[in-house]
Write a protein that holds these residues in place. Structure first.
Motif, PDB file in Angstrom:
ATOM      1  N   VAL A  79       5.144  16.608  21.800  1.00 19.24           N
ATOM      2  CA  VAL A  79       4.335  16.178  22.921  1.00 19.24           C
ATOM      3  C   VAL A  79       3.532  14.890  22.357  1.00 19.24           C
ATOM      4  CG1 VAL A  79       2.145  16.627  24.132  1.00 19.24           C
ATOM      5  CG2 VAL A  79       3.830  18.261  23.593  1.00 19.24           C
ATOM      6  N   ASN A  80       3.788  13.569  23.299  1.00 25.99           N
ATOM      7  CA  ASN A  80       2.989  12.373  22.900  1.00 25.99           C
ATOM      8  C   ASN A  80       1.795  12.111  23.767  1.00 25.99           C
ATOM      9  OD1 ASN A  80       5.001  11.688  20.881  1.00 25.99           O
ATOM     10  ND2 ASN A  80       6.511  11.347  22.461  1.00 25.99           N
ATOM     11  N   THR A  81       1.968  12.704  25.039  1.00 24.95           N
ATOM     12  CA  THR A  81       0.900  12.295  26.050  1.00 24.95           C
ATOM     13  C   THR A  81       0.316  13.450  26.894  1.00 24.95           C
ATOM     14  OG1 THR A  81       1.911  10.051  26.330  1.00 24.95           O
ATOM     15  CG2 THR A  81       0.285  10.664  28.022  1.00 24.95           C
ATOM     16  N   ASN A  82      -1.007  13.522  27.071  1.00 25.42           N
ATOM     17  CA  ASN A  82      -1.526  14.633  27.752  1.00 25.42           C
ATOM     18  C   ASN A  82      -0.805  14.535  29.318  1.00 25.42           C
ATOM     19  OD1 ASN A  82      -2.914  16.901  28.103  1.00 25.42           O
ATOM     20  ND2 ASN A  82      -4.766  15.910  28.996  1.00 25.42           N
ATOM     21  N   ASN A  83      -0.547  15.648  29.710  1.00 23.38           N
ATOM     22  CA  ASN A  83      -0.073  15.924  31.148  1.00 23.38           C
ATOM     23  C   ASN A  83       1.372  15.510  31.438  1.00 23.38           C
ATOM     24  OD1 ASN A  83      -2.249  17.439  32.222  1.00 23.38           O
ATOM     25  ND2 ASN A  83      -3.360  15.401  32.368  1.00 23.38           N
ATOM     26  N   GLU A  84       1.984  14.879  30.199  1.00 19.17           N
ATOM     27  CA  GLU A  84       3.199  14.506  30.694  1.00 19.17           C
ATOM     28  C   GLU A  84       4.405  15.845  30.853  1.00 19.17           C
ATOM     29  OE1 GLU A  84       4.706  12.723  26.922  1.00 19.17           O
ATOM     30  OE2 GLU A  84       4.903  14.490  25.801  1.00 19.17           O
ATOM     31  N   LYS A 121      -1.477  19.968  19.830  1.00 22.47           N
ATOM     32  CA  LYS A 121      -0.309  19.722  21.104  1.00 22.47           C
ATOM     33  C   LYS A 121       0.137  21.212  21.559  1.00 22.47           C
ATOM     34  CE  LYS A 121       0.960  15.325  19.033  1.00 22.47           C
ATOM     35  NZ  LYS A 121       2.132  14.388  18.473  1.00 22.47           N
ATOM     36  N   LEU A 153      -2.337  18.018  25.099  1.00 20.79           N
ATOM     37  CA  LEU A 153      -3.046  17.136  24.039  1.00 20.79           C
ATOM     38  C   LEU A 153      -4.449  17.059  23.837  1.00 20.79           C
ATOM     39  CD1 LEU A 153      -1.856  15.525  21.495  1.00 20.79           C
ATOM     40  CD2 LEU A 153      -2.051  13.580  23.026  1.00 20.79           C
ATOM     41  N   LYS A 187       3.737  21.172  31.474  1.00 23.80           N
ATOM     42  CA  LYS A 187       3.418  19.951  31.045  1.00 23.80           C
ATOM     43  C   LYS A 187       2.993  20.067  29.415  1.00 23.80           C
ATOM     44  CE  LYS A 187       1.937  18.149  35.454  1.00 23.80           C
ATOM     45  NZ  LYS A 187       0.846  17.534  36.150  1.00 23.80           N
ATOM     46  N   SER A 191      -5.515  14.443  18.296  1.00 24.54           N
ATOM     47  CA  SER A 191      -4.245  13.824  17.927  1.00 24.54           C
ATOM     48  C   SER A 191      -3.373  14.767  17.342  1.00 24.54           C
ATOM     49  CB  SER A 191      -4.479  12.572  16.844  1.00 24.54           C
ATOM     50  OG  SER A 191      -4.976  13.070  15.694  1.00 24.54           O
TER      51      SER A 191
END
Length: 456
Positions: A295-300, A328, A322, A319, A325
């Motif tokens: 996971v890189n971005t919240n809510n992706e 996740k 995050l 989704k 950092s």
């Protein structure tokens, strides 16, 4: 889960006072003679330490030659058998301890733990290494004390009876965690109710040689202290335990930092439950594990490799979540979707259970603004691995602890589901997490992490 909700202790990287090197083969059992030459004793270790400046713990000092005809007696409490002590033994005369440097290998053959010895001190030197007192021979060209030459050791060290009972000093964590404690230096101590910090569980005690040593952190549920281990020790590659209990070690210092040094892993007895009740799985017993670190971005929209994210009804997908950092996870909610009926699936890749003895499924969850939506767990052995799961046979797995009841916010941390046996299944299986809710009636948010299948 790489949780940022629990602050892990720092790991000190200072050089080790008691580094080590490769050992020769064990030459045989130590002499168990009961003979004691009964040499006249006219000094104590403390008397020797009194030759150092009063402020030696906080400043570097030059070695001091001992010119008096003093003799001390003491018992060996630490030897070099495991390789975690290098060319030295640690002795204690009942009032304090001292490291004795000897330029020879396999000292445990002559000076094993439990051996009483006499030391004729005239001509030897007392000094410090980064504030830790040491007894040795003529200083080298850097001013550091050298080891007593092996060929001369018997001129200074006289063996007496063996074995003698060695009992560690029981201390509290507070006595060692606040910085250097001069009264305990070079003494064998025992501390109860401690554990490795979460980040140091199931880690090698030390990086392999030629690393001089590795620092790991022990805690008593709040404060921490360093355990320092040589890369040359014979237990370097052993993994640290996950439980809580007692540890016996030699108390040392490096400048103002307290450091514990193990004699051997048999001195670590961590078999009780941890402070927070967390359960760790030996990495060698993990069949499948997912902590959603992609996971890189919240809510992706969650797109974890190998997993199937499928919206059966309502068009709502899982989704990525995050926090900070490091924390996740996967998450889902029907909130603000406008969908009167929501049913969504998150399905693992194929998990091969062939050869897995007593496989167990576990995961962690948290919930927020709970108003009745559900998260259930299913298993299938005939899912295709992608697409619509409704064409496959799914069996609900019950008995898990799934976070619930947080109606006005989120839980303070993820909670463990406990372990569910998957006995009776073999070959490839799939595990599905199925969310059912509606907007606006049942919009609970569920967060999911650390999905694991382990074995005995």
């Amino acid at each position: 889960m790489k949780s940022s909700r629990l602050a892990l202790g720092f790991i000190l990287l200072s050089a080790i006072t008691l580094s080590s090197c490769l050992k020769k083969d064990y030459a045989g059992p130590p002499d168990k003679s009961g003979y004691d030459p009964m040499l006249p004793v006219n000094a104590t270790i403390q008397k020797v330490l009194n030759l150092l400046p009063a402020n030696y713990p906080s400043t570097s000092v030059s070695p001091v030659r001992i010119d008096s005809d003093w003799t001390i007696s003491a018992v060996v409490v630490g030897d070099d058998k495991s390789g975690n002590l290098y060319k030295q033994i640690v002795i204690d005369d009942g009032s304090t301890g001292l490291a004795v440097l000897i330029d020879a290998y396999d000292l445990f053959n002559d000076y094993p733990v439990g051996r009483k010895i006499y030391i004729k001190l005239k001509g030897l030197y007392i000094g410090t290494y980064h504030s830790l007192p040491q007894l040795g021979y003529t200083p080298d060209n850097t001013g550091a004390i050298s080891g007593i030459p092996g060929t001369l050791a018997e001129n200074y060290l006289v063996k007496a009876n063996y074995p003698n009972t060695v009992t560690p000093i029981k201390v509290t964590f507070a006595e060692i965690a606040g910085g250097a404690n001069v009264a305990l230096e070079n003494r064998l101590i025992q501390i109860d109710s401690v554990e490795f910090v979460a980040g140091d569980v199931f880690q090698p005690y030390a990086a392999p040689a030629p690393s001089s040593g590795t620092s790991l952190d022990l805690e008593d549920c709040s404060s921490t202290v360093v355990l320092r281990t040589s890369g040359y020790s014979n237990f370097q590659s052993a993994l640290t335990p996950s439980g809580r209990g007692s540890i016996t070690a030699i108390y040392t210092v490096y400048n103002s930092t307290a450091q514990l040094v193990l004699r051997d892993t048999s001195d670590v007895k961590f078999t009780g439950p941890r402070c927070d009740g967390a359960v760790f799985i030996d990495p060698s017993k993990v069949v499948f594990n997912e902590d959603f670190q992609t996971v890189n971005t919240n809510n992706e929209i969650l797109s974890t490799p190998g997993w199937t994210n499928y919206a059966e009804t309502g068009g709502v997908l899982f989704k990525g979540g995050l926090l900070g950092s490091a924390t996740k996870f996967a998450k889902i909610s029907a909130f603000s979707t406008g969908s009167a009926t929501v049913k969504s699936w998150l399905i693992t890749p194929a998990i091969n259970l062939d050869g897995a003895t007593n496989p167990m499924l576990s995961f962690k969850s948290d919930d927020g603004y709970d108003n009745g939506a559900t998260l259930k767990v299913y298993i299938s052995s005939n899912y295709s691995g992608s697409g619509d799961p409704s064409t496959s046979t799914w069996t609900e797995l019950t008995g898990f602890t799934i976070s619930s009841g947080h109606t006005s916010g989120y839980g303070s941390q993820f909670i463990s589901s406990g372990f569910k046996s998957l006995n009776g299944y073999n070959g490839s299986i799939y595990v599905a997490f199925v969310y059912e809710g509606s907007d606006p009636a049942k919009t609970t948010t569920f967060e999911l992490d650390d999905v694991m299948v382990s074995k005995d």
